[in-house]
Design an enzyme around this catalytic site. Structure first.
Site, PDB file in Angstrom:
ATOM      1  N   SER A   1      -9.756  32.544  33.875  1.00 28.80           N
ATOM      2  CA  SER A   1      -9.082  32.426  32.543  1.00 28.80           C
ATOM      3  C   SER A   1      -8.744  33.872  32.426  1.00 28.80           C
ATOM      4  O   SER A   1      -9.329  34.743  33.017  1.00 28.80           O
ATOM      5  CB  SER A   1      -9.819  31.830  31.610  1.00 28.80           C
ATOM      6  OG  SER A   1     -10.828  32.595  31.086  1.00 28.80           O
TER       7      SER A   1
ATOM      8  N   ASP B   1      -5.850  30.504  35.426  1.00 32.96           N
ATOM      9  CA  ASP B   1      -5.977  29.387  34.294  1.00 32.96           C
ATOM     10  C   ASP B   1      -5.437  29.905  32.902  1.00 32.96           C
ATOM     11  O   ASP B   1      -5.785  30.858  32.470  1.00 32.96           O
ATOM     12  CB  ASP B   1      -7.504  28.989  34.150  1.00 32.96           C
ATOM     13  CG  ASP B   1      -7.475  27.793  33.592  1.00 32.96           C
ATOM     14  OD1 ASP B   1      -6.555  26.914  33.694  1.00 32.96           O
ATOM     15  OD2 ASP B   1      -8.672  27.535  33.021  1.00 32.96           O
ATOM     16  N   HIS B   2      -4.451  29.121  32.548  1.00 35.25           N
ATOM     17  CA  HIS B   2      -3.696  29.424  31.135  1.00 35.25           C
ATOM     18  C   HIS B   2      -3.369  30.821  31.107  1.00 35.25           C
ATOM     19  O   HIS B   2      -3.703  31.449  29.836  1.00 35.25           O
ATOM     20  CB  HIS B   2      -4.956  28.899  30.071  1.00 35.25           C
ATOM     21  CG  HIS B   2      -5.268  27.542  29.985  1.00 35.25           C
ATOM     22  ND1 HIS B   2      -4.302  26.594  29.442  1.00 35.25           N
ATOM     23  CD2 HIS B   2      -6.431  26.648  30.401  1.00 35.25           C
ATOM     24  CE1 HIS B   2      -4.982  25.437  29.670  1.00 35.25           C
ATOM     25  NE2 HIS B   2      -6.206  25.589  29.931  1.00 35.25           N
TER      26      HIS B   2
ATOM     27  N   ASP C   1       0.945  28.907  30.680  1.00 38.54           N
ATOM     28  CA  ASP C   1       0.787  27.961  29.638  1.00 38.54           C
ATOM     29  C   ASP C   1       1.664  28.336  28.438  1.00 38.54           C
ATOM     30  O   ASP C   1       1.139  28.992  27.450  1.00 38.54           O
ATOM     31  CB  ASP C   1      -0.605  27.699  29.242  1.00 38.54           C
ATOM     32  CG  ASP C   1      -0.840  26.700  28.114  1.00 38.54           C
ATOM     33  OD1 ASP C   1       0.039  26.204  27.835  1.00 38.54           O
ATOM     34  OD2 ASP C   1      -2.361  26.738  28.084  1.00 38.54           O
TER      35      ASP C   1
ATOM     36  N   HIS D   1      -6.211  18.535  32.584  1.00 38.32           N
ATOM     37  CA  HIS D   1      -7.144  19.738  31.989  1.00 38.32           C
ATOM     38  C   HIS D   1      -8.066  19.026  31.158  1.00 38.32           C
ATOM     39  O   HIS D   1      -7.973  17.947  30.898  1.00 38.32           O
ATOM     40  CB  HIS D   1      -6.400  20.796  31.191  1.00 38.32           C
ATOM     41  CG  HIS D   1      -5.358  21.752  31.931  1.00 38.32           C
ATOM     42  ND1 HIS D   1      -5.747  23.041  31.863  1.00 38.32           N
ATOM     43  CD2 HIS D   1      -4.520  21.743  32.804  1.00 38.32           C
ATOM     44  CE1 HIS D   1      -5.081  23.745  32.680  1.00 38.32           C
ATOM     45  NE2 HIS D   1      -4.137  22.911  33.170  1.00 38.32           N
ATOM     46  N   GLY D   2      -9.114  19.817  30.667  1.00 41.74           N
ATOM     47  CA  GLY D   2     -10.104  19.346  29.961  1.00 41.74           C
ATOM     48  C   GLY D   2     -11.027  18.069  30.624  1.00 41.74           C
ATOM     49  O   GLY D   2     -11.040  17.065  30.060  1.00 41.74           O
TER      50      GLY D   2
ATOM     51  N   THR E   1     -12.226  21.976  35.823  1.00 42.92           N
ATOM     52  CA  THR E   1     -13.542  21.712  35.261  1.00 42.92           C
ATOM     53  C   THR E   1     -14.358  23.167  35.076  1.00 42.92           C
ATOM     54  O   THR E   1     -14.484  23.635  35.908  1.00 42.92           O
ATOM     55  CB  THR E   1     -14.358  20.882  36.448  1.00 42.92           C
ATOM     56  OG1 THR E   1     -13.572  19.645  36.618  1.00 42.92           O
ATOM     57  CG2 THR E   1     -15.619  20.232  36.022  1.00 42.92           C
TER      58      THR E   1
HETATM   59  P1  13P Z   1     -13.163  21.353  30.642  1.00 42.99           P
HETATM   60  O1  13P Z   1     -13.358  22.129  29.209  1.00 42.99           O
HETATM   61  O2  13P Z   1     -13.220  20.088  30.433  1.00 42.99           O
HETATM   62  O3  13P Z   1     -14.227  21.736  31.594  1.00 42.99           O
HETATM   63  O4  13P Z   1     -11.645  21.866  31.041  1.00 42.99           O
HETATM   64  C1  13P Z   1     -11.476  23.048  31.598  1.00 42.99           C
HETATM   65  C2  13P Z   1     -10.032  23.346  32.084  1.00 42.99           C
HETATM   66  O5  13P Z   1      -9.183  22.575  31.348  1.00 42.99           O
HETATM   67  C3  13P Z   1      -9.693  24.817  32.113  1.00 42.99           C
HETATM   68  O6  13P Z   1      -8.260  24.811  32.430  1.00 42.99           O
HETATM   69  O1  G3H Z   2      -9.391  26.268  29.615  1.00 45.23           O
HETATM   70  C1  G3H Z   2     -10.346  26.960  29.532  1.00 45.23           C
HETATM   71  C2  G3H Z   2     -11.449  27.347  30.240  1.00 45.23           C
HETATM   72  O2  G3H Z   2     -12.619  26.427  29.986  1.00 45.23           O
HETATM   73  C3  G3H Z   2     -11.756  28.696  30.157  1.00 45.23           C
HETATM   74  O3  G3H Z   2     -12.309  29.106  29.175  1.00 45.23           O
HETATM   75  O4  G3H Z   2     -11.111  30.913  27.977  1.00 45.23           O
HETATM   76  O5  G3H Z   2     -13.331  30.494  27.621  1.00 45.23           O
HETATM   77  O6  G3H Z   2     -12.805  31.467  29.695  1.00 45.23           O
HETATM   78  P1  G3H Z   2     -12.486  30.571  28.723  1.00 45.23           P
HETATM   79 ZN    ZN Z   3      -7.214  23.964  30.832  1.00 45.95          ZN
END
Ligand code: 13P
Ligand code: G3H
Ligand code: ZN
Length: 307
Positions: A49, A82-83, A104, A210-211, A254
């Protein structure tokens, strides 16, 4: 060698399985992810991220990813942002060596999301890099939610069709009722699988959940047993993950499961031996706990033995 997100996800899309996309914030998480892939003979997506990049430095993120991918050269691995929150952030990741990025812009209106995503796709595709985007908002849907409220929050399949066609994005994360973290559902877990199937039918590209952390009972128990507090936590049930794969999900994000499993072990060691201060004595069992979760997940998602 690192490969593109497309290289991993198009195969998963064609063959109908899911690949775990695991977040990392340090060497230990990354090492555990690679060792799991090696054990399960599975492709992987490793993702950082913007917060993780800030914590480690982008040169360290890419450097560790490249070193590990050389060490395990038989494992197909994509390094994914990520994001990503801006065009600039995605561009920086691409220039630094990421092989896949997510823009995102899901909190913006459809048109603005489409515009930002299209910009990132143009930059990324020139560099041969894959792009993921998101439609809808990530939040749990509760039992008493009205149809109108649900439509306002979750992905609109017709919009998804237009979005994919116009942006030429490689993969899409449709909001179907999951949320990030350890507290995903207030009542009974619920996901909109019909909506997911409709998005797949209309877009026909790899889809992303996601999630997706499940918070398996043994992981929660380990955390609680050592004095942690996760009361009321609820993840995505294993059967839902399987159902999601059937509905067209190919990338399963995950992070939370790995965090909880790791910290439970760190706290256990701290509780059991108050004199201990060798970092490796805490982190080695932490890595083993992460590996157990990941190897199990790879078998569940169907990516095990797909190398
Ligand atoms: P979790 O918080 O369910 O592990 O999801 C992680 C995620 O979506 C990262 O982009
Ligand atoms: O989607 C979120 C991920 O779990 C990353 O989280 O922004 O705390 O690194 P973070
Ligand atoms: Zn996510």
């Amino acid at each position: 060698m690192l490969v593109t997100g497309n290289e991993i996800l198009l195969k998963a899309h064609q063959e109908g399985y899911g690949v775990g996309a695991f977040n990392f914030v340090n060497f230990e998480m990354l090492q555990a992810i690679f060792e799991s892939a090696n054990e399960a003979n599975s492709p992987i997506i490793i993702q950082a991220s913007e917060g993780a990049i800030k914590y480690m430095g982008i040169d360290m993120v890419v450097g560790m990813a490249k070193t590990m991918s050389k060490r395990y050269s038989h494992i197909p691995v994509a390094l994914h942002l990520d994001h990503g929150t801006s065009v600039e952030s995605c561009q920086k990741a691409i220039e630094s060596g990421f092989t896949s990025v997510m823009i995102d812009a899901s909190h913006h209106h459809f048109e603005e999301n489409l515009e930002l995503t299209t910009k990132v796709v143009q930059i990324a595709h020139k560099a041969g890099i894959s792009v993921e985007a998101e439609l809808g908002r990530l939040m749990g849907i509760e039992d008493n939610i009205s149809v109108d409220e649900k439509d306002a929050v979750l992905v609109n399949p017709k919009e998804a069709e237009i979005f994919v066609k116009e942006s030429k994005v490689d993969s899409l994360a449709p909001a179907i009722g999951t949320s990030h973290g350890a507290f995903k559902f207030k009542g009974e877990p619920k996901l909109d699988f019909k909506r997911l199937q409709e998005v797949k039918r209309l877009t026909h590209i790899p889809l992303v959940l996601h999630g997706a952390s499940a918070i398996p009972d043994y992981v929660r128990e380990a955390f609680l047993k050592t004095g942690g507090d996760l009361k009321g936590s609820k993840g995505v049930p294993f059967e839902f993950l399987k159902e999601a794969i059937k509905g067209g999900i190919n990338k399963v994000n995950t992070d939370t499961d790995l965090r909880i499993a790791f910290i439970a072990e760190v706290r256990r060691v701290a509780n059991e031996d108050k004199t201990q201060f060798d970092l490796r004595k805490f982190f080695t069992p932490g890595m083993e706990a992460i590996k157990k979760v990941i190897v199990e997940r790879m078998h569940l998602l169907g990516s095990a033995n797909k190398i």
